[in-house]
Design an enzyme around this catalytic site. Structure first.
Site, PDB file in Angstrom:
ATOM      1  N   GLU A 137       0.813  -1.224   0.000  1.00 40.15           N
ATOM      2  CA  GLU A 137       0.000   0.000   0.000  1.00 40.15           C
ATOM      3  C   GLU A 137       0.841   1.267   0.000  1.00 40.15           C
ATOM      4  OE1 GLU A 137      -0.647  -2.650   1.893  1.00 40.15           O
ATOM      5  OE2 GLU A 137      -2.586  -3.304   1.104  1.00 40.15           O
ATOM      6  N   HIS A 170     -11.420  -4.685   9.663  1.00 38.87           N
ATOM      7  CA  HIS A 170     -11.957  -4.504   8.313  1.00 38.87           C
ATOM      8  C   HIS A 170     -13.284  -3.759   8.321  1.00 38.87           C
ATOM      9  CE1 HIS A 170      -8.885  -7.174   6.867  1.00 38.87           C
ATOM     10  NE2 HIS A 170      -9.352  -7.152   5.662  1.00 38.87           N
TER      11      HIS A 170
END
Lengths: 326, 330
Positions: A62, A131
C-alpha cells in the site's frame, strides 16, 4: 437527460472506462485490479480492454501503491490507485497525508498531484474490527486533499469523473454496501458533480438530516417513516467531506431550525462534530433544539451478528433522534 | 588515499568542474552552520552535506538534464550539484519568499522543477515510492529518462524501502537507487540497525542489479559506478548500489553531541578520506598546473555563497497571502 438504471458498481466502472478512453494519461493501479478483475469488480473487463500498461496489478504494497501514484501524478500522469479496502489505506497514511496532500504546498506550487485514491469503505457482513471502518473524516482532516463519498450511482459516476479530471488529489470513498444498489446514471460522458457541492435529496421543513454515503440511505428511510407520523424531514447529502458544503447545511437549517447528523463513522472528532460545530458557530440565532448526532457506537466492531448490528446506525436510530428534538 | 583506483581519469576540465561543485557545497554548508549558530537561519531542521560531496557530485554528473533526481532531507548538496542557484536555496533556508519553495518548505523541502530536481523529502523513505512513480511516468510515456534516487542508510530499514524497491523490480522501472551510507541513522550505527550491513546486497532479494559498494569519498569512483548504473537503468531496469561516506556534522544541527561522541572517527575520516582534499591531490598530480585554478574556484565559491546570503537576507518574507496560497490547484 436520458439515464440508465445501474448499480453503483457499474456506474463506477463506466466512469473509469470512459475517463481512460478520454485521457491517455489516466491509468489504474492496485491489488488485483487487472487479471483478477478487481476485488469488488469495479475494474472488471478493463485489463482485457486496456492491457497491462494502463491496468496495473501491484504487489500487496500500500505504501508503494499510494507513493508511486503520487510520483506519477507529479510527473504528469493521472493515476487512479485502488485501495482494496479503505482499512488498508492506514498502511499508506503517510503517502496520502504527508505526500499527496502536502507536496503542492510544501514546494509552493511547483508540483501538482492529480490523482485519485479509490477505496472501498464501510462495515460489511461480520468483517470484524480491523476490516470495518468508515474513516473518511480522518482523511478529510487534512488540507490539500479532497474527500468524495457518493451516495447514489449517478453521483458515483459524476464524482469519479470530476475526481479524475481535477488537478488535486482526491480520496474517493466507495461504500461497499452501496455497490450493488441501483439508481439512474446519466447518459452523458461529461456528467460532472462539482467538487464540494452537496445536494438536497429530499425537501422538508421540520428537521434537517445531514448525511453522506450510507447515511443518506438511512436518512431517506427515516424521513419516509417520519412523514407518516407528520414530521417532514429535509435530507442533505454532503457528497464531499472536503470541501464541506456548509452553506447548503445552513440554508436548510434556516428553514428547519433543527438538525440530526447521520454518519456511518465513529462519533469522536467526527463529521458530526464538525457539522454541529459549524451550526452552533454560525446558526445560533436559528436554533430551536440541540443538534443531534447518529453515529456508530464508540467501539471496535465485533464479529457476532447479534451485537455487530447494535453498534451501527440505522433508520430506526435516526427516527429516534429526530423524535427527541421535534 | 588516492582516488580512482587506477580507473581512467576524466579530463582536467571535468575534474575541475567537480572540484568547483564540491567546494561550493562545502562552503554553502559550513556557511549554513555558521548562520544557524548566529540565528540568521532559524528553525529546528538543517541537515548538512559536508563530507558527502563526492557522492552527490559524482552521481549527478552521471545523469542528463532530462533525467531526474530526488532525495531525502539532506538535500542542499544535491540541489547545488543539480545546478540550482545558491541564492534561492539560501533564501529557502531563511524562510524567504524568494526561496525555491517560497519559504514554505525550508531546508528539507528544496526542489526545482526546471532542473528535474523533485525534492527534498522529510519523512524517512517517503520519497522512494515517489521515485518509482516518476520513473513509471517516463516508462509509461515511452521515454528513456532515468530517476536517480538518493537513499539514506537509515531508510533502508523501513517499509517504504522494501515496497518501493520491490515494485521497481517487478515493473522494471528505470531507477538508480543510490544508498548514501554515512554509517549513522541519526545516532545509531548501521551495524546495530541492519542484519546485513552491506546494504547493496539487498539487491539480491529484489532480483535487481547489484551495483556494489563504492568509495563515496572518491568522486571519480562514484561517477564511474553511476555511469554503469545509469546505463543499466536506462536500458534494463533498476539498480541498487551503495556509496560509503561520512558526514562531518551531526544528523541535524540540533545534534550537539556529534563532534564529541565521534571525535576520533570524525578526525580520521577528515584527515584521510576527505573528498575535496583527495580530488585536489589527484588534480595536482595529474595536472600540476591546476593549483591556481583550484584556488580561484575556492574563492569563487566563497563569493557565490556570500552573494547568496546577501540575496536571501535582503529578500522579503512571505506574507499572509502566501500563507494560504497553493494548498490546492485553484
Amino acid at each position: 437527460m436520458a439515464a440508465r438504471n445501474q448499480p453503483m458498481r457499474e456506474a463506477l466502472r463506466k466512469a473509469l472506462r470512459e475517463e481512460m478512453l478520454r485521457d491517455e494519461r489516466v491509468f489504474v493501479m492496485g491489488e488485483e485490479v487487472g487479471k483478477w478483475q478487481g476485488t469488488h469488480r469495479i475494474t472488471r473487463g478493463l485489463y482485457e480492454e486496456f492491457g497491462d500498461r494502463r491496468v496495473r496489478d501491484t504487489p500487496i504494497s500500500e505504501m508503494a501503491i499510494c507513493g508511486a501514484a503520487v510520483g506519477a501524478a507529479m510527473a504528469g500522469l493521472r493515476p487512479v490507485a485502488e485501495m482494496m479496502t479503505i482499512n488498508f489505506a492506514f498502511l499508506a497514511l503517510d503517502a496520502i497525508v504527508n505526500h499527496a496532500a502536502k507536496i503542492r504546498y510544501m514546494f509552493d506550487g511547483q508540483f501538482s498531484v492529480p490523482l485519485v485514491f479509490r477505496a472501498a469503505s464501510g462495515w460489511g457482513d461480520q468483517a470484524t474490527a480491523s476490516h470495518s471502518h468508515a474513516p473518511e473524516p480522518i482523511f478529510a482532516h487534512f488540507p490539500g486533499l479532497y474527500v468524495a463519498a457518493p451516495a447514489t450511482p449517478g453521483d458515483a459516476y459524476g464524482m469519479l469523473k470530476t475526481a479524475i479530471r481535477d488537478e488535486n488529489p482526491v480520496l474517493f470513498s466507495e461504500s461497499i454496501a452501496l455497490y450493488p444498489k441501483p439508481g439512474p446514471v446519466p447518459d452523458d460522458e461529461d456528467h460532472l458533480v462539482p467538487v464540494g457541492k452537496g445536494t438536497i435529496r429530499r425537501e422538508g421543513a421540520d428537521v434537517t438530516l445531514v448525511a453522506w454515503a450510507r447515511g443518506v440511505e438511512w436518512s431517506l428511510q427515516a424521513a419516509g417513516q417520519l412523514e407518516r407520523e407528520g414530521v417532514n424531514c429535509e435530507v442533505v447529502d454532503m457528497r464531499w467531506l472536503r470541501p464541506l458544503d456548509m452553506d447548503l447545511v445552513y440554508d436548510s437549517f434556516r428553514k428547519t431550525n433543527r438538525c440530526v447528523i447521520v454518519e456511518e463513522s465513529l462519533p469522536m472528532y467526527s463529521f458530526g462534530s464538525e457539522i454541529a460545530a459549524g451550526i452552533q458557530e454560525n446558526m445560533f440565532d436559528h436554533m430551536d433544539a440541540p443538534v443531534k448526532r447518529v453515529s456508530a457506537m464508540d467501539l471496535p466492531l465485533p464479529y457476532a451478528r447479534d451485537i455487530e448490528l447494535m453498534a451501527l446506525p440505522d433508520a430506526d436510530k435516526v427516527v429516534a433522534a429526530v423524535k427527541e428534538i421535534v | 588515499m588516492d582516488i580512482a583506483n587506477g580507473a581512467a581519469l576524466p579530463d582536467r576540465d571535468t575534474l575541475l568542474d567537480w572540484y568547483r561543485q564540491m567546494v561550493l557545497i562545502r562552503e554553502f554548508e559550513e556557511t549554513c552552520y555558521d548562520l544557524y549558530e548566529e540565528k540568521r537561519i532559524t528553525g529546528v531542521y538543517l541537515h548538512l552535506y559536508s563530507g558527502q560531496e563526492a557522492v552527490g557530485v559524482g552521481a549527478l554528473a552521471a545523469i542528463e538534464p532530462r533525467d531526474h533526481a530526488i532525495t531525502a532531507y539532506r538535500d542542499h548538496g544535491v540541489a547545488l550539484a543539480r545546478g540550482v542557484d545558491p541564492g534561492p536555496l539560501m533564501a529557502e533556508m531563511m524562510g524567504k519568499r524568494s526561496g525555491v519553495s517560497g519559504g514554505k518548505g525550508g531546508s528539507m523541502h528544496l526542489a526545482s522543477r526546471e532542473h528535474n530536481f523533485w525534492g527534498g523529502f522529510a519523512i524517512v523513505g517517503g520519497h522512494l515510492p515517489l521515485a518509482a512513480g516518476i520513473a513509471l511516468e517516463a516508462q509509461y510515456s515511452g521515454r528513456d529518462d532515468v530517476v536517480l534516487c538518493f537513499v539514506g542508510d537509515g531508510s533502508s530499514n523501513n517499509g517504504y524501502f522494501h515496497e518501493a524497491l520491490n515494485l521497481s523490480a517487478v515493473w522494471r522501472l528505470p531507477v538508480v537507487w543510490l544508498i548514501e551510507n554515512n554509517l549513522y541513522g541519526m545516532g545509531t550505527h548501521i551495524d546495530e540497525a541492519s542484519g546485513q550491513p552491506l546494504l547493496h546486497k539487498r539487491a539480491l532479494a529484489y532480483g535487481m542489479r547489484d551495483g556494489g559498494r563504492i568509495d563515496g569519498q572518491d568522486v571519480v569512483a562514484v561517477n564511474g559506478a553511476l555511469d554503469e548504473a545509469v546505463a543499466h537503468a536506462r536500458g534494463e531496469g533498476p539498480v541498487l548500489l551503495e556509496a560509503l561516506t561520512y558526514r562531518y556534522r551531526g544528523h541535524g544541527v540540533s545534534d550537539r553531541q556529534y563532534n564529541v561522541r565521534l571525535k576520533d572517527e570524525l578526525e580520521e575520516w577528515k584527515a584521510e578520506r576527505d573528498p575535496i582534499t583527495r580530488l585536489g591531490a589527484c588534480l595536482e598530480e595529474a595536472h600540476p598546473d591546476s593549483r591556481p585554478a583550484m584556488s580561484a574556484l575556492e574563492q569563487a565559491a566563497r563569493d557565490q555563497v556570500l552573494a547568496a546570503v546577501k540575496f536571501a537576507e535582503e529578500s522579503p518574507a512571505p506574507d499572509a497571502d502566501d500563507l494560504v496560497r497553493n494548498v490546492y490547484v485553484e
